[in-house]
Design a protein around this motif. Structure first.
Motif, PDB file in Angstrom:
ATOM      1  N   LEU A  53       2.225 -14.076  -6.692  1.00  0.00           N
ATOM      2  CA  LEU A  53       3.153 -13.080  -6.168  1.00  0.00           C
ATOM      3  C   LEU A  53       2.501 -12.275  -5.053  1.00  0.00           C
ATOM      4  O   LEU A  53       1.276 -12.094  -5.039  1.00  0.00           O
ATOM      5  CB  LEU A  53       3.596 -12.132  -7.284  1.00  0.00           C
ATOM      6  CG  LEU A  53       4.334 -12.753  -8.466  1.00  0.00           C
ATOM      7  CD1 LEU A  53       4.625 -11.683  -9.515  1.00  0.00           C
ATOM      8  CD2 LEU A  53       5.626 -13.429  -8.015  1.00  0.00           C
ATOM      9  N   PRO A  54       3.301 -11.773  -4.118  1.00  0.00           N
ATOM     10  CA  PRO A  54       2.734 -10.867  -3.123  1.00  0.00           C
ATOM     11  C   PRO A  54       2.285  -9.575  -3.784  1.00  0.00           C
ATOM     12  O   PRO A  54       2.761  -9.224  -4.871  1.00  0.00           O
ATOM     13  CB  PRO A  54       3.903 -10.626  -2.161  1.00  0.00           C
ATOM     14  CG  PRO A  54       5.119 -10.857  -2.993  1.00  0.00           C
ATOM     15  CD  PRO A  54       4.754 -11.945  -3.956  1.00  0.00           C
ATOM     16  N   GLU A  55       1.377  -8.874  -3.145  1.00  0.00           N
ATOM     17  CA  GLU A  55       0.934  -7.593  -3.667  1.00  0.00           C
ATOM     18  C   GLU A  55       1.868  -6.487  -3.180  1.00  0.00           C
ATOM     19  O   GLU A  55       2.451  -6.581  -2.098  1.00  0.00           O
ATOM     20  CB  GLU A  55      -0.500  -7.303  -3.205  1.00  0.00           C
ATOM     21  CG  GLU A  55      -1.516  -8.301  -3.730  1.00  0.00           C
ATOM     22  CD  GLU A  55      -2.933  -7.950  -3.294  1.00  0.00           C
ATOM     23  OE1 GLU A  55      -3.132  -6.842  -2.739  1.00  0.00           O
ATOM     24  OE2 GLU A  55      -3.834  -8.784  -3.498  1.00  0.00           O
ATOM     25  N   GLU A  56       2.002  -5.444  -4.002  1.00  0.00           N
ATOM     26  CA  GLU A  56       2.907  -4.357  -3.647  1.00  0.00           C
ATOM     27  C   GLU A  56       2.503  -3.698  -2.329  1.00  0.00           C
ATOM     28  O   GLU A  56       3.371  -3.318  -1.537  1.00  0.00           O
ATOM     29  CB  GLU A  56       2.973  -3.328  -4.770  1.00  0.00           C
ATOM     30  CG  GLU A  56       3.708  -3.834  -6.011  1.00  0.00           C
ATOM     31  CD  GLU A  56       3.993  -2.740  -7.016  1.00  0.00           C
ATOM     32  OE1 GLU A  56       3.658  -1.566  -6.727  1.00  0.00           O
ATOM     33  OE2 GLU A  56       4.560  -3.050  -8.082  1.00  0.00           O
ATOM     34  N   ARG A  57       1.227  -3.589  -2.057  1.00  0.00           N
ATOM     35  CA  ARG A  57       0.793  -2.974  -0.808  1.00  0.00           C
ATOM     36  C   ARG A  57       1.230  -3.814   0.390  1.00  0.00           C
ATOM     37  O   ARG A  57       1.537  -3.280   1.460  1.00  0.00           O
ATOM     38  CB  ARG A  57      -0.719  -2.782  -0.795  1.00  0.00           C
ATOM     39  CG  ARG A  57      -1.524  -4.056  -0.888  1.00  0.00           C
ATOM     40  CD  ARG A  57      -3.022  -3.823  -0.747  1.00  0.00           C
ATOM     41  NE  ARG A  57      -3.769  -5.067  -0.857  1.00  0.00           N
ATOM     42  CZ  ARG A  57      -3.916  -5.935   0.139  1.00  0.00           C
ATOM     43  NH1 ARG A  57      -3.358  -5.688   1.318  1.00  0.00           N
ATOM     44  NH2 ARG A  57      -4.619  -7.033  -0.041  1.00  0.00           N
ATOM     45  N   GLU A  78       4.891  -3.070   0.851  1.00  0.00           N
ATOM     46  CA  GLU A  78       5.069  -1.732   1.416  1.00  0.00           C
ATOM     47  C   GLU A  78       4.803  -1.722   2.921  1.00  0.00           C
ATOM     48  O   GLU A  78       5.550  -1.117   3.694  1.00  0.00           O
ATOM     49  CB  GLU A  78       4.145  -0.745   0.707  1.00  0.00           C
ATOM     50  CG  GLU A  78       4.563  -0.450  -0.731  1.00  0.00           C
ATOM     51  CD  GLU A  78       3.493   0.288  -1.506  1.00  0.00           C
ATOM     52  OE1 GLU A  78       2.357   0.421  -0.973  1.00  0.00           O
ATOM     53  OE2 GLU A  78       3.772   0.725  -2.644  1.00  0.00           O
ATOM     54  N   ALA A  79       3.747  -2.406   3.338  1.00  0.00           N
ATOM     55  CA  ALA A  79       3.436  -2.487   4.769  1.00  0.00           C
ATOM     56  C   ALA A  79       4.529  -3.240   5.516  1.00  0.00           C
ATOM     57  O   ALA A  79       4.933  -2.862   6.627  1.00  0.00           O
ATOM     58  CB  ALA A  79       2.082  -3.164   4.980  1.00  0.00           C
ATOM     59  N   LEU A  80       5.032  -4.313   4.907  1.00  0.00           N
ATOM     60  CA  LEU A  80       6.103  -5.095   5.526  1.00  0.00           C
ATOM     61  C   LEU A  80       7.379  -4.271   5.608  1.00  0.00           C
ATOM     62  O   LEU A  80       8.094  -4.316   6.630  1.00  0.00           O
ATOM     63  CB  LEU A  80       6.340  -6.361   4.714  1.00  0.00           C
ATOM     64  CG  LEU A  80       7.288  -7.401   5.308  1.00  0.00           C
ATOM     65  CD1 LEU A  80       6.797  -7.861   6.674  1.00  0.00           C
ATOM     66  CD2 LEU A  80       7.408  -8.591   4.362  1.00  0.00           C
ATOM     67  N   LEU A  81       7.671  -3.508   4.588  1.00  0.00           N
ATOM     68  CA  LEU A  81       8.853  -2.656   4.592  1.00  0.00           C
ATOM     69  C   LEU A  81       8.800  -1.671   5.754  1.00  0.00           C
ATOM     70  O   LEU A  81       9.808  -1.460   6.452  1.00  0.00           O
ATOM     71  CB  LEU A  81       8.961  -1.903   3.263  1.00  0.00           C
ATOM     72  CG  LEU A  81      10.115  -0.910   3.124  1.00  0.00           C
ATOM     73  CD1 LEU A  81      11.452  -1.620   3.262  1.00  0.00           C
ATOM     74  CD2 LEU A  81      10.017  -0.190   1.779  1.00  0.00           C
TER      75      LEU A  81
END
Length: 439
Positions: free
Chosen positions: A171-175, A178-181
Motif C-alpha cells: 500500500l502507499p504510505e499516508e505521507r 498527503e503530499a499528492l493531495l
C-alpha cells in the motif's frame, strides 16, 4: 486533375500505431474512402491460455504501456469475478486512484503533445517550446502529476506490480498520499490555463457533425470509470454480460484490426461518449468547463472529443482529491509488504469492464480448477472506434474535397487524431494517400 499524394511517416507522427487513409476520387465522385489499419496480430488472448490466474494481469498490462494500469484492473476484475473474490472498499478506492492517474496523464499527453500542434499549425510539439513555453510547461506539469498519482498508488507509472487478485501487494504510505493531495489541490490553476489555451484555439477544430451511437459505462452514483453497466445512447442500459452482443466485432478486407457495430453500422467510445451519456454526473469544476465551451449533450462533432478530454481532466482531479481525502480520513488498514491475498483457484468465468482513456474496455476469462486460463477475450476501445472513424471519413470527405489537397489531408489526419487511437502502442505512423481525379 489526376494526383496522388503520399504522406510518409516522418511527416505525420502523432498517432499510436500504423494506420492509413486512402481516398479515391474519379471525376469528382468519391470511389474509395478507407480507414486502414495495417498492424500485425499480437495474440495476447492466446498468450493467456495456460497461464495462472496470478499471471493474467501482468501479461495483459503489456498490451499497452500508456494504458497498462487500465488493462491490469480490467484483467483483475475478470479474474475476481470468475473466482468469486471481493476486494475491500479501501482497495477499490486505491484502484480508482490508479485508473484516474493513468487517464489523467493519457488525456493530457494527447491534448498537449498530439492535438495541440494541429491547433497552432505545427507538425510536432517541439516548436511550442519557443512559441508557447508557459503553456507547454503547464502540459508537462499536469502530465507528470498523472504519472505521479499512478506511481504513488501502484509503485510505478507503467506496468504496475502492486495490483494483485484480491488487493495490493503493498500500500502507499499516508505521507505519500498527503503530499499528492497537496499537489492535486494546487493544480487547478494549471487546468484553468489549459482550458484558456484550448478556448482560444477552439475555432481551429473543424465544424463537422455526424450523429452516431455512443456507448460507455454508466453508474447510478458516479461518472462511470471503474465500474458500471453498459449504456447505449440508442437503447439505454445493457448488462455487462451482454458485451459481445454490443461490440459485435467483425473483420473488413482493408484492415487487420477488427471493427465493431451495435444498433447502427458503427458507434463511438471514449471521452465524448462518456460525456454524452453521463454529463450530469460531472464534478462542479468540470461542469464549469462544459459551460465555458457551450457543450450540451449529445455532441455529434467527433473533433470535440478533445474538449471532452479536458472536461474529464478536471473531473478526474476533483475525484482524486475526494478519494484521497476519504482514504486518509478512514486511515490505511495495516498490511505487510509483499502481501499476497489468499485465493483458492476455482473453475469459472468472469468479465471485467472499465472505462479507460479511449473508451470502454472488456476482458473475459475462463479458468479451470487449477486456476489456469482456458479461454480469453479482450475488446479494445480503439477497435470499437475504427468503424466510426470509417463512417466519419465517408461523410466528411465529400464536404471538403474541393479544398486544397493539404487542407484535406490535414483535416482527415485531425479526425483520426481526435479519437486518440492506440492502434498498436508500439509505433507512430499515419499514411494518407489520394488516388484519382478531383473535380
Amino acid at each position: 486533375m489526376s494526383h496522388t499524394i503520399d504522406v510518409e511517416g516522418d511527416l505525420v507522427t502523432r498517432v499510436e500505431g500504423h494506420g492509413s487513409i486512402v481516398v479515391n476520387v474519379e471525376d469528382g465522385e468519391l470511389e474509395t474512402c478507407e480507414w486502414q489499419v495495417v498492424e500485425s496480430p499480437r495474440y495476447f488472448e492466446s498468450m493467456l491460455v495456460g497461464r495462472s490466474f496470478r499471471e493474467s494481469h501482468h501479461v495483459t498490462s503489456r498490451i499497452c504501456a500508456i494504458c497498462s494500469v487500465s488493462h491490469t484492473i480490467a484483467s483483475l476484475q475478470a479474474t475476481e469475478a470468475a473466482m468469486g473474490v471481493s476486494v475491500s472498499e479501501q482497495d477499490r478506492r486505491l484502484r480508482k486512484l490508479a485508473l484516474y492517474g493513468e487517464t489523467l496523464q493519457s488525456h493530457v499527453l494527447h491534448l498537449g503533445y498530439l492535438a495541440l500542434p494541429d491547433l497552432v499549425g505545427e507538425k510536432s510539439v517541439l516548436p511550442l517550446a519557443e512559441t508557447h513555453p508557459d503553456e507547454l510547461q503547464t502540459v508537462i506539469d499536469l502530465h507528470r502529476l498523472g504519472n505521479e498519482l499512478t506511481e504513488v498508488v501502484t509503485g510505478r507509472s507503467v506496468h504496475a506490480q502492486r495490483l494483485l487478485p484480491g488487493g495490493f501487494s503493498q500500500l502507499p504510505e499516508e505521507r505519500e498520499l498527503e503530499a499528492l493531495l497537496d499537489r492535486l489541490v494546487n493544480s487547478w490553476d494549471a487546468v484553468a490555463d489549459l482550458a484558456d489555451l484550448l478556448a482560444v484555439l477552439a475555432d481551429e477544430l473543424p465544424d463537422f457533425e455526424r450523429e452516431t451511437e455512443y456507448i460507455s459505462l454508466t453508474h447510478p452514483e458516479e461518472y462511470a470509470f471503474a465500474e458500471g453497466t453498459i449504456h447505449s445512447s440508442d437503447v439505454g442500459e445493457i448488462p455487462v454480460s451482454d458485451y459481445r452482443d454490443v461490440a459485435n466485432e467483425y473483420v473488413v478486407e482493408h484492415s487487420t484490426a477488427k471493427f465493431a457495430r451495435h444498433e447502427r453500422d458503427s458507434y463511438m467510445v471514449g471521452a465524448l461518449a462518456r460525456f454524452n451519456n453521463n454529463a450530469d454526473q460531472l464534478a462542479p469544476r468540470a461542469a464549469d468547463i462544459v459551460d465555458r465551451f457551450g457543450l450540451e449533450p449529445p455532441v455529434h462533432n467527433p473533433y470535440l472529443n478533445n474538449v471532452a478530454q479536458l472536461v474529464e481532466v478536471a473531473h478526474l482531479l476533483a475525484e482524486s482529491v475526494r478519494l484521497i481525502e476519504a482514504v486518509l480520513a478512514d486511515g490505511l488498514a495495516p498490511q505487510s509488504n509483499y502481501h499476497v491475498p489468499e485465493i483458492d483457484p476455482t473453475a469459472g468465468s468472469g468479465i471485467g469492464a472499465i472505462e479507460v482513456p479511449r473508451g470502454v474496455l472488456f476482458h473475459e476469462y475462463a479458468y479451470d480448477d487449477a486456476g489456469e486460463v482456458t479461454e480469453a477475450n479482450c475488446v479494445i476501445p480503439t477497435n470499437q472506434n475504427h468503424g466510426n472513424i470509417q463512417r466519419d471519413m465517408e461523410t466528411l470527405v465529400p464536404t471538403i474535397i474541393e479544398r486544397p489537397e493539404d487542407d484535406v489531408k490535414h483535416t482527415l489526419e485531425m479526425l483520426v487524431r481526435a479519437y486518440d487511437p492506440c492502434i498498436s502502442c508500439s509505433t507512430h505512423y499515419l499514411d494518407v494517400e489520394f488516388v484519382g481525379e478531383a473535380a
